[in-house]
Scaffold this motif. Structure first.
Motif, PDB file in Angstrom:
ATOM      1  N   LYS A  43      25.476  42.570  36.230  1.00 58.28           N
ATOM      2  CA  LYS A  43      26.367  43.480  35.506  1.00 58.28           C
ATOM      3  C   LYS A  43      27.819  43.042  35.644  1.00 58.28           C
ATOM      4  N   LEU A  44      28.197  42.580  36.833  1.00 60.14           N
ATOM      5  CA  LEU A  44      29.564  42.090  37.032  1.00 60.14           C
ATOM      6  C   LEU A  44      29.850  40.892  36.133  1.00 60.14           C
ATOM      7  N   LYS A  77      38.137  45.797  39.864  1.00 67.89           N
ATOM      8  CA  LYS A  77      38.919  45.291  40.993  1.00 67.89           C
ATOM      9  C   LYS A  77      38.261  44.039  41.574  1.00 67.89           C
ATOM     10  N   ILE A  78      36.938  44.046  41.653  1.00 67.28           N
ATOM     11  CA  ILE A  78      36.217  42.872  42.148  1.00 67.28           C
ATOM     12  C   ILE A  78      36.443  41.695  41.207  1.00 67.28           C
ATOM     13  N   LEU A  79      36.375  41.957  39.904  1.00 63.90           N
ATOM     14  CA  LEU A  79      36.569  40.886  38.923  1.00 63.90           C
ATOM     15  C   LEU A  79      37.983  40.315  38.982  1.00 63.90           C
ATOM     16  N   ASP A  80      38.967  41.159  39.253  1.00 61.14           N
ATOM     17  CA  ASP A  80      40.348  40.688  39.335  1.00 61.14           C
ATOM     18  C   ASP A  80      40.579  39.806  40.557  1.00 61.14           C
ATOM     19  N   HIS A  82      38.065  38.024  42.399  1.00 62.40           N
ATOM     20  CA  HIS A  82      37.065  37.001  42.723  1.00 62.40           C
ATOM     21  C   HIS A  82      36.658  36.215  41.488  1.00 62.40           C
ATOM     22  N   THR A  83      36.263  34.966  41.711  1.00 70.11           N
ATOM     23  CA  THR A  83      35.740  34.129  40.637  1.00 70.11           C
ATOM     24  C   THR A  83      34.242  34.389  40.495  1.00 70.11           C
TER      25      THR A  83
END
Length: 94
Positions: A43-44, A77-80, A82-83
């Motif tokens: 999903k991420l 926030k995780i997407l911002d 982490h790659t």
């Protein structure tokens, strides 16, 4: 009565610690898993493809994925931070 209550609490504490040590000796650890499931990671990664599209409202992104608004912003926030490669490494290790 208070001293008996304290004694009982101490017995409970000793039994609990003994049980935890016994579980650790058998290789069992308690608590929440450290990481994300494969479903969450997928999903991420899907969300990353449409997240930066400024023409879409947040509702248009999180509803089809079956997420809540709070989860959407937590994932954002995780997407911002982490790659894709770092996110793939966050999988729960079994």
């Amino acid at each position: 009565m208070a001293s008996l209550a304290e004694y009982e609490i101490e017995l409970i504490r000793e039994r609990t610690n003994a049980g935890l040590q016994s579980a650790r000796a058998r290789g069992r650890t308690g608590g929440r898993p450290k990481g994300y499931t494969q479903e969450t990671i997928s999903k991420l990664l899907i969300m990353r493809s449409v997240y930066k599209d400024l023409t879409k409202a947040p509702e248009e992104i999180y509803r089809p994925l079956g997420l809540t608004r709070a989860t959407f912003y937590r994932y954002a926030k995780i997407l911002d931070n982490h790659t894709n490669e770092e996110i793939k490494k966050m999988a729960v290790k079994k």
